[in-house]
Design an enzyme around this catalytic site. Structure first.
Site, PDB file in Angstrom:
ATOM      1  CE  LYS A 132      13.446   5.079  16.453  1.00 59.88           C
ATOM      2  NZ  LYS A 132      14.266   5.683  15.320  1.00 59.88           N
ATOM      3  CE1 TYR A 216      17.155   2.737  19.354  1.00 64.44           C
ATOM      4  CE2 TYR A 216      16.903   4.819  18.195  1.00 64.44           C
ATOM      5  CZ  TYR A 216      16.895   3.436  18.198  1.00 64.44           C
ATOM      6  OH  TYR A 216      16.621   2.764  17.033  1.00 64.44           O
TER       7      TYR A 216
HETATM    8  P1  NAD Z   1      14.514   5.412   4.663  1.00 71.27           P
HETATM    9  O1  NAD Z   1      14.314   6.796   4.154  1.00 71.27           O
HETATM   10  O2  NAD Z   1      15.790   4.736   4.347  1.00 71.27           O
HETATM   11  O3  NAD Z   1      13.331   4.465   4.177  1.00 71.27           O
HETATM   12  C1  NAD Z   1      11.992   4.899   4.143  1.00 71.27           C
HETATM   13  C2  NAD Z   1      11.226   4.104   3.095  1.00 71.27           C
HETATM   14  O4  NAD Z   1       9.899   4.606   3.028  1.00 71.27           O
HETATM   15  C3  NAD Z   1      11.856   4.252   1.695  1.00 71.27           C
HETATM   16  O5  NAD Z   1      11.887   2.995   1.065  1.00 71.27           O
HETATM   17  C4  NAD Z   1      10.873   5.171   0.979  1.00 71.27           C
HETATM   18  O6  NAD Z   1      10.821   4.913  -0.400  1.00 71.27           O
HETATM   19  C5  NAD Z   1       9.564   4.787   1.651  1.00 71.27           C
HETATM   20  N1  NAD Z   1       8.549   5.825   1.523  1.00 71.27           N
HETATM   21  C6  NAD Z   1       7.275   5.600   1.198  1.00 71.27           C
HETATM   22  N2  NAD Z   1       6.598   6.749   1.142  1.00 71.27           N
HETATM   23  C7  NAD Z   1       7.466   7.729   1.412  1.00 71.27           C
HETATM   24  C8  NAD Z   1       7.352   9.142   1.484  1.00 71.27           C
HETATM   25  N3  NAD Z   1       6.186   9.765   1.291  1.00 71.27           N
HETATM   26  N4  NAD Z   1       8.456   9.837   1.804  1.00 71.27           N
HETATM   27  C9  NAD Z   1       9.629   9.231   2.035  1.00 71.27           C
HETATM   28  N5  NAD Z   1       9.787   7.884   1.990  1.00 71.27           N
HETATM   29  C10 NAD Z   1       8.708   7.151   1.664  1.00 71.27           C
HETATM   30  O7  NAD Z   1      14.267   5.492   6.242  1.00 71.27           O
HETATM   31  P2  NAD Z   1      14.722   4.408   7.325  1.00 71.27           P
HETATM   32  O8  NAD Z   1      15.970   4.864   7.948  1.00 71.27           O
HETATM   33  O9  NAD Z   1      14.657   3.056   6.746  1.00 71.27           O
HETATM   34  O10 NAD Z   1      13.568   4.615   8.421  1.00 71.27           O
HETATM   35  C11 NAD Z   1      12.277   4.042   8.276  1.00 71.27           C
HETATM   36  C12 NAD Z   1      11.657   3.850   9.664  1.00 71.27           C
HETATM   37  O11 NAD Z   1      12.482   2.962  10.399  1.00 71.27           O
HETATM   38  C13 NAD Z   1      11.560   5.122  10.496  1.00 71.27           C
HETATM   39  O12 NAD Z   1      10.380   5.117  11.248  1.00 71.27           O
HETATM   40  C14 NAD Z   1      12.769   5.046  11.417  1.00 71.27           C
HETATM   41  O13 NAD Z   1      12.557   5.712  12.662  1.00 71.27           O
HETATM   42  C15 NAD Z   1      12.893   3.559  11.618  1.00 71.27           C
HETATM   43  N6  NAD Z   1      14.282   3.137  11.908  1.00 71.27           N
HETATM   44  C16 NAD Z   1      14.498   2.375  12.980  1.00 71.27           C
HETATM   45  C17 NAD Z   1      15.777   1.979  13.284  1.00 71.27           C
HETATM   46  C18 NAD Z   1      16.031   1.097  14.468  1.00 71.27           C
HETATM   47  O14 NAD Z   1      17.198   0.883  14.809  1.00 71.27           O
HETATM   48  N7  NAD Z   1      14.997   0.536  15.097  1.00 71.27           N
HETATM   49  C19 NAD Z   1      16.846   2.383  12.486  1.00 71.27           C
HETATM   50  C20 NAD Z   1      16.588   3.156  11.369  1.00 71.27           C
HETATM   51  C21 NAD Z   1      15.279   3.536  11.087  1.00 71.27           C
END
Ligand code: NAD
Length: 368
Positions: A132, A216
């Site tokens: 999401k 949420y």
């Molecule tokens: P994060 O920044 O920790 O991870 C993002 C990943 O994408 C990294 O590994 C990064 O290297 C990669 N990536 C690839 N291309 C990129 C670019 N151009 N710019 C930046 N990063 C790039 O983020 P996250 O917190 O893991 O979030 C990722 C997704 O998961 C989002 O869509 C977020 O909304 C979702 N999320 C959902 C929940 C949940 O509880 N369902 C919780 C956290 C995050």
């Protein structure tokens, strides 16, 4: 209290959603083994919440990794026993088509990358799980749904709260009118965001708190009522002098009206901490705080003048494993997930109306 076996609950929610595109033969052969997932994007959520939970799954296993950072592929490959033959960069992403161990591609990338990588996964003949918000516009969501449908593959959105036992209980109690017919829902989600991250960069996030955490609040009102809002009114408050909020919004508060007459008052914030909802019926209320966190859900119910905590004694699979297993079971059974692409699209349609309402200072009708 007991809320029934997980299988019973899933069966009840998923009943009648047989997907024509999943052939019986595919369903039979998949049933003979655990469903294989490739994780795309080895960031915080993927590595800290999703990947460690495959060990708690009955039907899902981690079989492949996608990352632009070779060191991460080596590190997590070693930790999870994923051989180099099952490591992919973004450049060779489409080669996953040739890897029959991969059934599902789980996209855990920044929001603006969800549509492209979900569509390419569908085109590579894979089922798709996408985090999401599903995408950064309703139009992108529609394109994702069309791509999965064309491929005859499933598309599910990572709405983990739908697999969390207290949220499932709240849905059941609210929809059965345990505290009388629902009149008001309040739903509040927010956290003070740290600077210098993609969430604060509109081209990658698609928006501010509403896209990331306010969703949420919105999603809870929809699952607690089982209805789609017909009217939305929103106000936004953002200090543009704060370097965090150069391109995205901080706070948005929004009101939703549902067809049955339920009104929801919702908070989305990047500068204050909230994680709660309350369903107020004609005879009392159901309160959850925290409501949609990774763990620690706490429910209280006011009924007949008494306020009592409500606990679930049954040891349950956690929401992360529940979500991963649900998609696997849908593939094995040929059924449609309880949170398909259409669920993500419904949220994005309302989010677009919330942004429009705040920008134009008027109530937006969503009635079709
Ligand atoms: P994060 O920044 O920790 O991870 C993002 C990943 O994408 C990294 O590994 C990064 O290297 C990669 N990536 C690839 N291309 C990129 C670019 N151009 N710019 C930046 N990063 C790039 O983020 P996250 O917190 O893991 O979030 C990722 C997704 O998961 C989002 O869509 C977020 O909304 C979702 N999320 C959902 C929940 C949940 O509880 N369902 C919780 C956290 C995050």
């Amino acid at each position: 209290m007991m809320i029934g076996s997980r299988r019973t609950i899933l069966g009840g929610l998923g009943a009648g959603l047989t997907l024509a595109g999943i052939g019986a033969q595919g369903a039979r052969s998949a049933a003979q083994r655990k469903i294989g997932y490739a994780i795309v994007g080895l960031g915080s959520y993927a590595t800290r919440q999703i990947m460690p939970n495959f060990k708690n799954c009955d039907h899902a296993r981690l079989v492949a990794l996608v990352s632009g950072t070779p060191a991460k592929l080596r590190q997590y490959g070693a930790e999870y026993g994923i051989p180099a033959t099952h490591h992919y960069s973004y450049a060779d992403y489409d080669r996953m088509r040739d890897n029959s161990d991969i059934d599902v591609v789980y996209v855990v990338l920044p929001n603006a990358m969800h549509a492209e990588y979900s569509i390419r996964a569908a085109q590579a003949g894979k089922h798709v799980m996408c985090e999401k918000p599903m995408a950064v516009s309703a139009a992108e969501c529609e394109a994702m749904i069309a791509a999965s449908r064309k491929a005859g593959k499933l598309l599910m959105i990572g709405y983990r709260s739908r697999f969390e036992p207290y949220n499932r209980l709240a849905i059941d109690l609210a929809r059965r009118g345990h505290v009388g017919p629902t009149r008001i829902i309040t739903s509040e989600h927010g956290f003070p965001i740290q600077p210098n991250q993609w969430r604060l960069d509109r081209p990658l996030s698609g928006g501010g708190s509403m896209m990331d955490i306010g969703i949420y609040s919105l999603n809870a009102t929809r699952y607690l009522t089982g209805e789609e809002p017909v009217e939305v009114s929103a106000i936004e408050s953002t200090d543009r002098a704060d370097p965090r909020f150069k391109t995205v919004e901080d706070r948005i508060s929004f009101l939703l009206r549902f067809p049955s007459g339920v009104e929801a008052t919702c908070v989305s914030s990047y500068s204050s901490a909230h994680n709660a909802y309350r369903v107020v019926g004609t005879e009392g209320w159901i309160d959850m705080e925290p409501a949609t966190s990774y763990s620690g859900q706490t429910m209280r119910i006011r009924k007949d003048g008494d306020v009592t905590p409500r606990t679930i004694s049954e040891p349950a699979k956690n929401q992360f494993a529940g979500q991963l297993d649900h998609m696997a079971e849908c593939i094995m059974n040929g059924s449609k997930p309880i949170v398909p692409g259409e669920e993500g699209l419904a949220d994005l349609r309302v989010i677009e109306a919330i942004y429009r309402s705040a920008a134009e200072h008027r109530t937006i009708s969503l009635a079709t």
